[in-house]
Write an enzyme that holds these catalytic residues in place. Sequence first.
Site, PDB file in Angstrom:
ATOM      1  N   HIS A   1       8.507  -5.230  -1.524  1.00 45.20           N
ATOM      2  CA  HIS A   1       7.656  -6.211  -2.212  1.00 45.20           C
ATOM      3  C   HIS A   1       6.761  -5.590  -3.275  1.00 45.20           C
ATOM      4  O   HIS A   1       5.767  -6.193  -3.667  1.00 45.20           O
ATOM      5  CB  HIS A   1       6.810  -6.982  -1.182  1.00 45.20           C
ATOM      6  CG  HIS A   1       7.640  -7.866  -0.290  1.00 45.20           C
ATOM      7  ND1 HIS A   1       7.190  -8.392   0.893  1.00 45.20           N
ATOM      8  CD2 HIS A   1       8.916  -8.310  -0.435  1.00 45.20           C
ATOM      9  CE1 HIS A   1       8.155  -9.123   1.446  1.00 45.20           C
ATOM     10  NE2 HIS A   1       9.204  -9.077   0.665  1.00 45.20           N
TER      11      HIS A   1
ATOM     12  N   ASP B   1       0.851  -1.196   0.000  1.00 41.29           N
ATOM     13  CA  ASP B   1       0.000   0.000   0.000  1.00 41.29           C
ATOM     14  C   ASP B   1       0.888   1.248   0.000  1.00 41.29           C
ATOM     15  O   ASP B   1       2.123   1.154   0.047  1.00 41.29           O
ATOM     16  CB  ASP B   1      -0.958  -0.025   1.212  1.00 41.29           C
ATOM     17  CG  ASP B   1      -0.232   0.028   2.552  1.00 41.29           C
ATOM     18  OD1 ASP B   1       0.573   0.946   2.758  1.00 41.29           O
ATOM     19  OD2 ASP B   1      -0.476  -0.856   3.411  1.00 41.29           O
TER      20      ASP B   1
HETATM   21  N1  LIG Z   1      -0.857  -3.610   3.767  1.00 39.91           N
HETATM   22  C1  LIG Z   1      -0.183  -4.400   2.904  1.00 39.91           C
HETATM   23  O1  LIG Z   1       0.461  -3.889   1.965  1.00 39.91           O
HETATM   24  C2  LIG Z   1      -0.193  -5.903   3.070  1.00 39.91           C
HETATM   25  C3  LIG Z   1      -1.250  -6.537   3.725  1.00 39.91           C
HETATM   26  C4  LIG Z   1      -1.210  -7.948   3.847  1.00 39.91           C
HETATM   27  C5  LIG Z   1      -0.122  -8.665   3.357  1.00 39.91           C
HETATM   28  N2  LIG Z   1       0.899  -8.005   2.721  1.00 39.91           N
HETATM   29  C6  LIG Z   1       2.084  -8.813   2.228  1.00 39.91           C
HETATM   30  O2  LIG Z   1       2.124 -10.055   2.893  1.00 39.91           O
HETATM   31  C7  LIG Z   1       3.391 -10.350   3.492  1.00 39.91           C
HETATM   32  C8  LIG Z   1       3.125 -10.482   4.970  1.00 39.91           C
HETATM   33  O3  LIG Z   1       4.244 -10.445   5.815  1.00 39.91           O
HETATM   34  P1  LIG Z   1       4.252  -9.432   7.053  1.00 39.91           P
HETATM   35  O4  LIG Z   1       5.289  -9.901   8.007  1.00 39.91           O
HETATM   36  O5  LIG Z   1       4.286  -8.042   6.551  1.00 39.91           O
HETATM   37  O6  LIG Z   1       2.827  -9.558   7.720  1.00 39.91           O
HETATM   38  P2  LIG Z   1       2.171 -10.716   8.520  1.00 39.91           P
HETATM   39  O7  LIG Z   1       0.715 -10.650   8.218  1.00 39.91           O
HETATM   40  O8  LIG Z   1       2.882 -11.995   8.354  1.00 39.91           O
HETATM   41  O9  LIG Z   1       2.372 -10.282  10.048  1.00 39.91           O
HETATM   42  C9  LIG Z   1       1.643  -9.197  10.564  1.00 39.91           C
HETATM   43  C10 LIG Z   1       2.230  -8.821  11.913  1.00 39.91           C
HETATM   44  O10 LIG Z   1       1.550  -7.627  12.328  1.00 39.91           O
HETATM   45  C11 LIG Z   1       1.200  -7.776  13.679  1.00 39.91           C
HETATM   46  N3  LIG Z   1       0.059  -6.880  13.925  1.00 39.91           N
HETATM   47  C12 LIG Z   1      -1.276  -7.154  13.870  1.00 39.91           C
HETATM   48  N4  LIG Z   1      -1.991  -6.067  14.176  1.00 39.91           N
HETATM   49  C13 LIG Z   1      -1.099  -5.070  14.409  1.00 39.91           C
HETATM   50  C14 LIG Z   1      -1.223  -3.707  14.771  1.00 39.91           C
HETATM   51  N5  LIG Z   1      -2.427  -3.132  14.957  1.00 39.91           N
HETATM   52  N6  LIG Z   1      -0.090  -2.971  14.927  1.00 39.91           N
HETATM   53  C15 LIG Z   1       1.136  -3.525  14.758  1.00 39.91           C
HETATM   54  N7  LIG Z   1       1.308  -4.828  14.432  1.00 39.91           N
HETATM   55  C16 LIG Z   1       0.209  -5.585  14.262  1.00 39.91           C
HETATM   56  C17 LIG Z   1       0.934  -9.248  13.872  1.00 39.91           C
HETATM   57  O11 LIG Z   1       1.065  -9.618  15.250  1.00 39.91           O
HETATM   58  C18 LIG Z   1       2.031  -9.881  13.000  1.00 39.91           C
HETATM   59  O12 LIG Z   1       3.240 -10.051  13.708  1.00 39.91           O
HETATM   60  C19 LIG Z   1       4.294  -9.205   3.130  1.00 39.91           C
HETATM   61  O13 LIG Z   1       5.142  -9.674   2.152  1.00 39.91           O
HETATM   62  C20 LIG Z   1       3.390  -8.121   2.531  1.00 39.91           C
HETATM   63  O14 LIG Z   1       3.901  -7.681   1.277  1.00 39.91           O
HETATM   64  C21 LIG Z   1       0.876  -6.649   2.565  1.00 39.91           C
END
Ligand SMILES: NC(=O)c1ccc[n+]([C@@H]2O[C@H](COP(=O)([O-])OP(=O)(O)OC[C@H]3O[C@@H](n4cnc5c(N)ncnc54)[C@H](O)[C@@H]3O)[C@@H](O)[C@H]2O)c1
Length: 226
Positions: free
Chosen positions: A104, A89
């Site tokens: 990514h 995003d």
């Molecule tokens: N917003 C986005 O762009 C988006 C969304 C979903 C997935 N992805 C992609 O999926 C992959 C996921 O890996 P990742 O490690 O980024 O995510 P992940 O989903 O594996 O992990 C998310 C982490 O965020 C924590 N979390 C949950 N709510 C939170 C909050 N309110 N504040 C802070 N932390 C919080 C969780 O405990 C967890 O450790 C990445 O490669 C990413 O590119 C991106």
Amino acid sequence: MKNIVVLTGAGMSAESGIATFRDANGLWEGHDVMEVASPQGFYDNPTLVLDFYNQRRAQLKNVTPNKGHVNLQKLEEHFKVSIVTQNVDDLHERAGSTSVLHLHGELRKARSTNNETLVYDWEEDLVLGDLCEEKSQLRPHIVWFGEEVPMIDKAVALVEKADYLIVIGTSMQVYPAAGLVNYVKPNTPIYVIDPRPTFGEADFDNLTIFKSGAGVGTEKLLNSLL
Ligand SMILES: NC(=O)c1ccc[n+]([C@@H]2O[C@H](COP(=O)([O-])OP(=O)(O)OC[C@H]3O[C@@H](n4cnc5c(N)ncnc54)[C@H](O)[C@@H]3O)[C@@H](O)[C@H]2O)c1
């Protein structure tokens, strides 16, 4: 000014209403990630994959940066801040952060399936038949599982120069992004902000964990650093 490097993941955007990925049992908006985030998935069902990212791109119009994004921007008054995000995003940019490296890829870009140097700004839906200037199909400008991460060397160089490393909202399970934390100089203070952190305080010498969401956690961070 001292250098702060911030590594962010999906949890950074959770309070803006964008679902994370591990919190949904490894599903991304109800999909197996290999279905929507791998070259094989795109080969098997390109329409499904294009639709999936079209929905993610459209969702950006209905969400705004949260307090965590805003607080990171505020750090720029006092530090040289570099954000290295796994997020696709654009909420860091919309909060005003000036140095954001997307490991990514980015939802608001498309690229050629045949020539990865041909990258275009893309705001609307991407469909079969949308072609690059060399007449190849366009795909989302996203690094899928199993693909090279072209920005990783730049990210390593930033982390190596960090005076502070901040890690927010990432489960640290996706490599090579998860390995970045190992490139800090010895004794660099590391702060982790995550309600369910995967690190323990014993994992690094100078680690502080704020077991909070991004908004509250970055408030605590500002109080510690300023
Ligand atoms: N917003 C986005 O762009 C988006 C969304 C979903 C997935 N992805 C992609 O999926 C992959 C996921 O890996 P990742 O490690 O980024 O995510 P992940 O989903 O594996 O992990 C998310 C982490 O965020 C924590 N979390 C949950 N709510 C939170 C909050 N309110 N504040 C802070 N932390 C919080 C969780 O405990 C967890 O450790 C990445 O490669 C990413 O590119 C991106």
